[in-house]
Design a protein around this motif. Structure first.
Motif, PDB file in Angstrom:
ATOM      1  N   THR A  26       0.841  -1.198   0.000  1.00  0.00           N
ATOM      2  CA  THR A  26       0.000   0.000   0.000  1.00  0.00           C
ATOM      3  C   THR A  26       0.874   1.246   0.000  1.00  0.00           C
ATOM      4  OG1 THR A  26      -1.700  -1.169   1.257  1.00  0.00           O
ATOM      5  CG2 THR A  26      -1.829   1.224   1.210  1.00  0.00           C
ATOM      6  N   LEU A  27       0.652   2.113  -0.968  1.00  0.00           N
ATOM      7  CA  LEU A  27       1.394   3.353  -1.049  1.00  0.00           C
ATOM      8  C   LEU A  27       0.679   4.428  -0.250  1.00  0.00           C
ATOM      9  CD1 LEU A  27       2.268   3.181  -4.847  1.00  0.00           C
ATOM     10  CD2 LEU A  27       3.658   2.465  -2.922  1.00  0.00           C
ATOM     11  N   LYS A  28       1.403   5.452   0.119  1.00  0.00           N
ATOM     12  CA  LYS A  28       0.852   6.450   1.046  1.00  0.00           C
ATOM     13  C   LYS A  28      -0.188   7.363   0.403  1.00  0.00           C
ATOM     14  CE  LYS A  28       4.888   6.626   4.101  1.00  0.00           C
ATOM     15  NZ  LYS A  28       5.957   7.481   4.673  1.00  0.00           N
ATOM     16  N   ASN A  29       0.194   7.996  -0.699  1.00  0.00           N
ATOM     17  CA  ASN A  29      -0.678   9.018  -1.281  1.00  0.00           C
ATOM     18  C   ASN A  29      -1.536   8.419  -2.386  1.00  0.00           C
ATOM     19  OD1 ASN A  29      -1.773  11.533  -1.892  1.00  0.00           O
ATOM     20  ND2 ASN A  29      -0.161  11.993  -3.369  1.00  0.00           N
ATOM     21  N   GLN A  30      -2.560   7.674  -1.999  1.00  0.00           N
ATOM     22  CA  GLN A  30      -3.413   7.026  -2.983  1.00  0.00           C
ATOM     23  C   GLN A  30      -4.596   7.922  -3.348  1.00  0.00           C
ATOM     24  OE1 GLN A  30      -3.506   2.433  -2.606  1.00  0.00           O
ATOM     25  NE2 GLN A  30      -3.823   3.223  -0.537  1.00  0.00           N
ATOM     26  N   PRO A  31      -5.205   7.704  -4.517  1.00  0.00           N
ATOM     27  CA  PRO A  31      -6.389   8.483  -4.900  1.00  0.00           C
ATOM     28  C   PRO A  31      -7.547   8.225  -3.938  1.00  0.00           C
ATOM     29  CG  PRO A  31      -5.472   7.308  -6.783  1.00  0.00           C
ATOM     30  CD  PRO A  31      -4.786   6.779  -5.574  1.00  0.00           C
ATOM     31  N   PRO A  32      -8.500   9.146  -3.901  1.00  0.00           N
ATOM     32  CA  PRO A  32      -9.682   8.922  -3.057  1.00  0.00           C
ATOM     33  C   PRO A  32     -10.429   7.677  -3.498  1.00  0.00           C
ATOM     34  CG  PRO A  32     -10.034  10.762  -4.552  1.00  0.00           C
ATOM     35  CD  PRO A  32      -8.582  10.406  -4.648  1.00  0.00           C
ATOM     36  N   SER A  33     -11.194   7.129  -2.577  1.00  0.00           N
ATOM     37  CA  SER A  33     -11.900   5.885  -2.844  1.00  0.00           C
ATOM     38  C   SER A  33     -13.265   5.911  -2.173  1.00  0.00           C
ATOM     39  CB  SER A  33     -11.080   4.702  -2.328  1.00  0.00           C
ATOM     40  OG  SER A  33     -11.663   3.479  -2.668  1.00  0.00           O
ATOM     41  N   LEU A  67     -10.477   2.189  -6.989  1.00  0.00           N
ATOM     42  CA  LEU A  67     -11.503   1.220  -6.635  1.00  0.00           C
ATOM     43  C   LEU A  67     -10.855  -0.127  -6.359  1.00  0.00           C
ATOM     44  CD1 LEU A  67     -14.175   2.041  -9.398  1.00  0.00           C
ATOM     45  CD2 LEU A  67     -13.954   3.038  -7.113  1.00  0.00           C
ATOM     46  N   ARG A  68     -11.563  -0.959  -5.645  1.00  0.00           N
ATOM     47  CA  ARG A  68     -11.082  -2.326  -5.406  1.00  0.00           C
ATOM     48  C   ARG A  68     -12.180  -3.293  -5.793  1.00  0.00           C
ATOM     49  NH1 ARG A  68     -11.471  -5.761  -1.384  1.00  0.00           N
ATOM     50  NH2 ARG A  68     -12.276  -4.216   0.090  1.00  0.00           N
ATOM     51  N   PHE A  69     -11.888  -4.115  -6.767  1.00  0.00           N
ATOM     52  CA  PHE A  69     -12.811  -5.151  -7.206  1.00  0.00           C
ATOM     53  C   PHE A  69     -12.267  -6.490  -6.736  1.00  0.00           C
ATOM     54  CE2 PHE A  69     -13.409  -2.091 -10.936  1.00  0.00           C
ATOM     55  CZ  PHE A  69     -14.467  -1.434 -10.312  1.00  0.00           C
ATOM     56  N   GLY A  70     -12.777  -6.978  -5.612  1.00  0.00           N
ATOM     57  CA  GLY A  70     -12.246  -8.204  -5.034  1.00  0.00           C
ATOM     58  C   GLY A  70     -10.791  -8.015  -4.667  1.00  0.00           C
ATOM     59  N   VAL A  71      -9.892  -8.812  -5.255  1.00  0.00           N
ATOM     60  CA  VAL A  71      -8.464  -8.727  -4.943  1.00  0.00           C
ATOM     61  C   VAL A  71      -7.741  -7.724  -5.838  1.00  0.00           C
ATOM     62  CG1 VAL A  71      -8.430 -11.117  -4.127  1.00  0.00           C
ATOM     63  CG2 VAL A  71      -7.858 -10.610  -6.518  1.00  0.00           C
ATOM     64  N   ARG A  72      -8.442  -7.077  -6.759  1.00  0.00           N
ATOM     65  CA  ARG A  72      -7.794  -6.190  -7.716  1.00  0.00           C
ATOM     66  C   ARG A  72      -8.040  -4.725  -7.406  1.00  0.00           C
ATOM     67  NH1 ARG A  72      -8.328  -8.445 -13.880  1.00  0.00           N
ATOM     68  NH2 ARG A  72      -7.082 -10.313 -13.603  1.00  0.00           N
ATOM     69  N   LYS A  73      -6.984  -3.939  -7.613  1.00  0.00           N
ATOM     70  CA  LYS A  73      -7.127  -2.493  -7.546  1.00  0.00           C
ATOM     71  C   LYS A  73      -7.372  -1.960  -8.947  1.00  0.00           C
ATOM     72  CE  LYS A  73      -4.148  -1.654  -3.524  1.00  0.00           C
ATOM     73  NZ  LYS A  73      -2.919  -0.979  -3.050  1.00  0.00           N
ATOM     74  N   ALA A  74      -8.197  -0.910  -9.026  1.00  0.00           N
ATOM     75  CA  ALA A  74      -8.496  -0.317 -10.329  1.00  0.00           C
ATOM     76  C   ALA A  74      -8.475   1.197 -10.208  1.00  0.00           C
ATOM     77  CB  ALA A  74      -9.856  -0.780 -10.834  1.00  0.00           C
ATOM     78  N   LEU A  75      -7.828   1.836 -11.167  1.00  0.00           N
ATOM     79  CA  LEU A  75      -7.782   3.296 -11.236  1.00  0.00           C
ATOM     80  C   LEU A  75      -8.832   3.737 -12.255  1.00  0.00           C
ATOM     81  CD1 LEU A  75      -6.288   5.956 -10.464  1.00  0.00           C
ATOM     82  CD2 LEU A  75      -4.797   5.538 -12.438  1.00  0.00           C
ATOM     83  N   LEU A  76      -9.875   4.408 -11.780  1.00  0.00           N
ATOM     84  CA  LEU A  76     -10.964   4.869 -12.641  1.00  0.00           C
ATOM     85  C   LEU A  76     -10.742   6.336 -12.977  1.00  0.00           C
ATOM     86  CD1 LEU A  76     -13.750   4.513 -14.003  1.00  0.00           C
ATOM     87  CD2 LEU A  76     -14.786   5.116 -11.788  1.00  0.00           C
ATOM     88  N   LEU A  77     -10.637   6.638 -14.272  1.00  0.00           N
ATOM     89  CA  LEU A  77     -10.342   8.005 -14.703  1.00  0.00           C
ATOM     90  C   LEU A  77     -11.461   8.588 -15.550  1.00  0.00           C
ATOM     91  CD1 LEU A  77      -6.581   7.749 -15.806  1.00  0.00           C
ATOM     92  CD2 LEU A  77      -7.514   8.364 -13.563  1.00  0.00           C
ATOM     93  N   THR A  78     -11.837   9.831 -15.229  1.00  0.00           N
ATOM     94  CA  THR A  78     -12.687  10.646 -16.105  1.00  0.00           C
ATOM     95  C   THR A  78     -12.041  12.021 -16.270  1.00  0.00           C
ATOM     96  OG1 THR A  78     -14.037  11.286 -14.193  1.00  0.00           O
ATOM     97  CG2 THR A  78     -14.848   9.470 -15.546  1.00  0.00           C
TER      98      THR A  78
END
Length: 505
Positions: A26-33, A67-78
């Motif tokens: 886990t990195l420190k400065n992660q995007p909001p979730s 976002l976290r989908f089960g065991v996967r992390k996902a970066l959602l961009l708009t």
């Protein structure tokens, strides 16, 4: 029941292990979730239509989300600027594809251009696509093929109008699918599957059904991709379904290759008339690399992706024109100004028709062939938008949301081709064909075909809706965005078409 008594505690332990293991790096400065749920993370947010539901999530929590989908992390961009950062500064890092059960089974085990891992094999495929399939000379080689298929459609419509007393109702959805499929199959294999001269189009209809099923299954969320333990017992029988589907598709592709091989060998390798012929000539020079499986993978991607995206884009464009008669008048006037009335327009005319190109651009803005870019995955830690993104994060770009963002577009849900007259968008506010290393290499030919088809239909016929009601623009589901209600229209030959006999009977 006794077995379940013993298995459930162990299964729960494994789930907890996987869950906490996924949180170790886990990195420190992660995007909001957004708020998540135990084990499943944000899977509850993935509801159809996914492009709209995730647009609402982004509107509520931000345009860069983790976002976290089960065991996967996902970066959602708009965010266009964040997308630009991913496909310029971090383009190599995001050049890979995430594992998906559907992709494994429906891509010859990750060996096709669209899903192959970033590396030597993918680079070879990309080079092949750029120099041998989508090069300007190769595209020009099949100009007459594309024109002939359009002329066959026009001739069919003309005959129907003659029988109907001067006008006819047309099932445009099916005609666009047939046109796209015939154009690609003639280019790739020298074989037409629909039309008056085809003895039996049942084979094509079966293949179309399989292709549509494949695209729908590919686009649907599969819990096994996010909760790997579900794959241990083939959750919902998906592996069996994928395997059965791929067996049918592979049989069709192999028949195409074998048929062209017989023609190719009989011609003593003198003429290279189709894409498969050209690939077979490469196979003779380097058989260990250009195997039948590699050729089938190339053919499958071209036919399935090409037919779906081209036919859907044609249908949306024509639906928008039917709902906006003033736009049809402008297209018609532009064609009449730039193309002599004694001939039909051709591909060389399309670049001169700026308003027609604006109609196509606006169609692709409102209804991109696929609402999300095909997912990418980071191969190492990186930064996006100032946030720390960890290795293995899946990148999801909600293209549909970006292209309808009110912060970027004025009246974003309205069809306004004129908005593109002065504005020339940067590459990251409109990405209907993707971008970066893994952008679609067929974007150029897609625009040519769209311009040729729409232009000749408007030039040759007067078009109206089948009723006074507006065309239903409800979107379907799946990997792409089809119309729920098949498009129909009423056409009548224009006077100039009849006077100059532009369409042969």
């Amino acid at each position: 029941m006794e077995l379940m008594y013993y298995y459930i505690p162990g299964l729960f332990t494994i789930l907890l292990f996987v869950f906490f293991k996924s949180k170790q790096h886990t990195l420190k400065n992660q995007p909001p979730s957004p708020p998540s749920r135990p084990l499943f993370g944000h899977l509850h947010l993935v509801k159809e239509p996914v492009n709209r539901t995730l647009q609402a999530v982004s509107a509520m929590y931000g345009d860069i989300l983790l976002l976290r989908f089960g065991v996967r992390k996902a970066l959602l961009l708009t965010s266009p600027s964040a997308v630009e950062e991913c496909f310029t500064k971090n383009d190599i890092i995001f050049a890979n594809r995430p594992f998906r059960l559907a992709a494994k089974h429906l891509s010859y085990n990750y060996t096709t251009l669209s899903v192959a891992p970033y590396g030597d094999h993918w680079r070879n495929l990309r080079r092949l696509a750029a120099t041998e399939i989508f090069s300007p000379s190769r595209i020009a080689m099949f100009t007459n093929t594309r024109r002939k298929e359009v002329m066959l459609l026009l001739s069919e419509l003309m005959k129907k109008c003659e029988v109907g007393g001067g006008f006819c109702k047309v099932d445009l959805k099916s005609k666009f699918i047939e046109l796209a499929f015939n154009t690609l199959s003639m280019t790739i294999a020298g074989k037409r599957y629909y039309g008056e001269n085809v003895e039996d189009d049942e084979e094509a209809r079966k293949v179309q059904f399989i292709m549509r099923e494949m695209l729908v299954m590919s686009g649907n969320s599969n819990l096994g991709d996010f909760l790997p333990f579900l794959q241990w017992f083939d959750f919902k029988g998906l592996e069996k379904k994928f395997s059965t589907l791929m067996k049918k598709l592979d049989g069709f592709m192999q028949d195409l290759v074998d048929e062209r091989r017989r023609v190719f060998l009989a011609a003593d390798c003198v003429a290279e008339k189709t894409m498969i012929d050209h690939l077979l000539s490469l196979q003779q020079k380097e058989p260990s690399y250009y195997t039948d499986e590699l050729i089938k993978g190339i053919v499958m991607v071209l036919i399935i992706a090409g037919t779906d995206t081209m036919s859907i884009s044609m249908e949306w464009a024509m639906a928008l024109l039917l709902n906006h008669p003033e736009a049809i008048k402008k297209v018609k006037a532009e064609i009449d100004t730039h193309v002599p009335q004694d001939r039909l327009l051709n591909e060389e005319d399309v670049p001169k028709l700026s308003y027609l190109q604006n109609v196509i651009t606006e169609t692709l803005r409102l209804y991109p062939p696929v609402p999300f870019l095909i997912p990418h995955q980071s191969s190492e830690d990186c930064k996006v938008g100032g946030y720390d993104i960890s290795k293995g994060t899946v990148l999801l770009v909600n293209l549909w949301a970006i292209q309808r963002d009110p912060k970027i577009w004025e009246n974003p849900t309205e069809f306004i081709p004129e908005r593109h007259e002065e504005r020339r968008e940067g590459g990251f506010m409109m990405l209907p064909f993707g971008t970066g290393r893994r952008g679609c290499p067929g974007a150029g030919i897609a625009n040519k075909v769209l311009g040729l088809v729409l232009g000749t239909l408007v030039q040759s016929f007067e078009w109206e809706r089948v009723s006074e009601e507006m065309v239903d623009m409800t979107e379907g589901r799946g990997f792409s965005i089809p119309k729920v209600q098949p498009l129909e229209g009423i056409c009548k030959p224009r006077q100039a078409t009849i006077q100059h006999s532009l369409i042969p009977s």
